[in-house]
Write an enzyme that holds these catalytic residues in place. Structure first.
Site, PDB file in Angstrom:
ATOM      1  N   ASP A   1      16.864   4.891   5.859  1.00 13.60           N
ATOM      2  CA  ASP A   1      18.138   5.425   6.346  1.00 13.60           C
ATOM      3  C   ASP A   1      18.511   4.914   7.732  1.00 13.60           C
ATOM      4  O   ASP A   1      19.363   5.516   8.405  1.00 13.60           O
ATOM      5  CB  ASP A   1      18.108   6.962   6.369  1.00 13.60           C
ATOM      6  CG  ASP A   1      18.112   7.564   4.971  1.00 13.60           C
ATOM      7  OD1 ASP A   1      18.537   6.869   4.036  1.00 13.60           O
ATOM      8  OD2 ASP A   1      17.691   8.729   4.826  1.00 13.60           O
TER       9      ASP A   1
ATOM     10  N   ASP B   1      -4.455   0.592  29.981  1.00 11.70           N
ATOM     11  CA  ASP B   1      -4.347   1.599  31.041  1.00 11.70           C
ATOM     12  C   ASP B   1      -3.838   2.950  30.540  1.00 11.70           C
ATOM     13  O   ASP B   1      -3.375   3.771  31.339  1.00 11.70           O
ATOM     14  CB  ASP B   1      -3.419   1.110  32.158  1.00 11.70           C
ATOM     15  CG  ASP B   1      -3.994  -0.058  32.950  1.00 11.70           C
ATOM     16  OD1 ASP B   1      -5.213  -0.281  32.836  1.00 11.70           O
ATOM     17  OD2 ASP B   1      -3.236  -0.727  33.662  1.00 11.70           O
TER      18      ASP B   1
ATOM     19  N   HIS C   1      -9.774  -2.373  10.053  1.00 16.75           N
ATOM     20  CA  HIS C   1      -8.676  -3.295   9.783  1.00 16.75           C
ATOM     21  C   HIS C   1      -7.516  -3.080  10.751  1.00 16.75           C
ATOM     22  O   HIS C   1      -6.506  -3.769  10.685  1.00 16.75           O
ATOM     23  CB  HIS C   1      -8.211  -3.100   8.327  1.00 16.75           C
ATOM     24  CG  HIS C   1      -7.226  -4.098   7.837  1.00 16.75           C
ATOM     25  ND1 HIS C   1      -5.889  -3.803   7.637  1.00 16.75           N
ATOM     26  CD2 HIS C   1      -7.374  -5.410   7.496  1.00 16.75           C
ATOM     27  CE1 HIS C   1      -5.260  -4.877   7.189  1.00 16.75           C
ATOM     28  NE2 HIS C   1      -6.131  -5.864   7.098  1.00 16.75           N
TER      29      HIS C   1
END
Length: 498
Positions: A240, A423, A416
């Site tokens: 959408d 930071d 995977h």
């Protein structure tokens, strides 16, 4: 010419060919080697291909034909990229002030790490957006319930672009929803890689009454074998024009760690759900891929960009941009965006990748970061799904250990995920492995996210995954079997080609 004369002529011709066959072969080799040199590849890659062709007679030429040709194809892909950029130029110019404002906001939040967003804007890869929602989804069991819910609630359009789409339990459920939504009047478009999803390609070829639009990306035929090396490794969905999904999780049962699936290997992966103005950029990414695959054209202004920028409809606090790269890119943009971030790191860098076959630039950046006092941690699978890539990856570990990088090997199963956390302020989540193929050959995409919650969750997940890892030390590394280290070195010779 009678029979005896014909036989005599044939014999003389065979004798001539036996004596002088090497002349056309030499010209063939010289032609191929000249082509490789003219392409001005990375010198290491050039040398690798020359070695393959010289030391693997005939076989080397075939390998190069199927996987090494680049020149004409890349020029065509670059022309396509230029045309797509030109089509968006007017809108890009209109958004320039908005993008500058967003970068200023991001800079106030994360300082000079905002230069990654500036890099993406200057290269016209993606507009920096703020006010997005970002939800981290861990493994298939974390992603798919959310993903299926979004598909079922679609009202206008569903756009899916995946490397692997299996016709298994989860794949059939997604296909069923796509058919159902298409019958309801939702615009459904499915784009899959022709090599990554062969089962789905065969399955849909048998369907006579498909209700949604479907395309294969760069299908490989006998006349297009040279294109087989260029694959669409992206995994994105846009629903959408409001909701986007990106990450390493393909549509396959293997990513769902459910005892009912009888999976032999535990799959650790990461995906991201995005809401807000950033989804417009993901929609444009799909639009570009769809056009390249010769899909039926659709106009972006026909309800597909529901979060057009600038947009005051704030969904959350995340700053999000995207970095794409492909064989026709002017540069290895995914690698370059990572290098910009690494160069601005101040305290800690955490990287997760299933394959580590780095460029010299990336390897140097990580070693320099660790040697200059930053805490640099990398997580790799103890066992890979690719034997050659696994051993090639291992050959790059010792220099990291010597410079102070902490390397963890994930033992629980196969990790995977493709994530970087810098930071606790900036993260990369997408389809990009830290290897030559992802940087230079495949179609790849990653989300660049500045969101305190997502970065904190990524860091917490990294710490949890450490419990299933073994920390490799330099002393332990030196104890490895000499034959294994030798195999690593041999596989490394193929690294530029992987």
């Amino acid at each position: 010419m009678d029979f005896d004369e014909d036989m005599e002529f044939t014999q003389e011709l065979l004798n001539f060919l036996k004596q002088w066959y090497w002349i056309p072969v030499v010209f063939l080799y010289l032609g191929v080697l000249s082509t490789i040199l003219i392409e001005n590849r990375n010198p290491t890659k050039t040398l690798s291909w020359i070695l393959v062709i010289v030391f693997l007679p005939v076989i080397g030429l075939l390998i190069y034909y199927f996987f090494g040709q680049k020149f004409n194809k890349v020029r065509r892909l670059r022309r396509v990229n230029d045309a797509q950029t030109l089509r968006l130029k007017k809108e890009w110019d209109r958004l320039e002030p908005y993008m500058e404002q967003n970068i200023a906001r991001i800079n106030d939040r994360i300082g000079t790490l905002s230069r990654v967003f500036t890099f993406l804007k200057n290269e016209r890869l993606s507009s920096p957006t703020t006010g997005n929602s970002a939800k981290l989804l861990i493994n298939g069991e974390g992603k798919f319930p959310d993903f299926l819910k979004s598909l079922r609630e679609a009202r206008h359009s569903i756009h899916i672009e995946y490397y692997i789409f299996e016709v298994d339990t989860i794949g059939k459920e997604v296909l069923h929803i796509l058919e159902e939504k298409a019958r309801e009047g939702v615009f459904v478009r499915l784009l899959v890689d022709s090599i990554g999803s062969p089962t789905l390609v065969r399955h849909l070829a048998r369907q006579k009454d498909l209700n949604f639009e479907y395309r294969r990306f760069l299908p490989v035929t006998f006349t297009s074998m040279g294109s087989s090396n260029y694959r669409n490794h992206r995994k994105i969905a846009v629903i959408d024009g409001e909701i986007g999904y990106i990450g390493g999780i393909n549509i396959s049962d293997r990513y769902i760690n459910d005892p009912a699936n009888n999976n032999l290997v535990f799959w650790r992966d990461t995906s991201l759900k995005i809401g807000g103005a950033a989804v417009a950029m993901l929609q444009i990414s799909f639009w570009n891929s769809w056009n390249l695959a010769d899909g039926t054209p659709f106009q972006l202004n026909e309800g597909y960009l529901l979060h057009q920028m600038p947009d005051e409809d704030k969904k959350g606090n995340a700053a999000v941009s995207f970095v794409e790269s492909d064989p026709g890119s002017l540069g290895p943009f995914n690698m370059e965006a990572i290098l910009v971030g690494l160069g601005e790191a101040d305290k800690k860098i955490q990287l997760v990748t299933p394959y580590y076959v780095p460029s010299d630039e990336l390897s140097t950046a990580l070693k320099v970061a660790a040697a200059s006092g930053l805490e640099v941690e990398m997580m790799l699978p103890e066992r890979s799904d690719s034997y050659i890539v696994q051993h090639a990856s291992l050959s790059f570990i010792k220099p990291l250990l010597e410079r102070g990088v902490k390397v963890y090997f994930y033992k629980k199963g196969f990790i995977h995920a493709k994530t970087i956390n810098i930071d606790g302020k900036l993260s990369y989540i997408g389809t990009v492995n830290l290897d030559t193929r992802s940087f230079y050959i495949n179609y790849e995409i990653a989300a660049v996210v500045s969101d305190e919650t997502v970065c904190r969750q990524l860091e917490a997940q990294f710490e949890r995954d450490k419990e299933d890892c073994e920390l490799m030390t330099l002393s332990e590394w030196k104890k490895r079997n000499v034959w294994k280290r030798g195999l690593d070195s041999v596989c490394r010779l193929l690294a530029p080609l992987l």
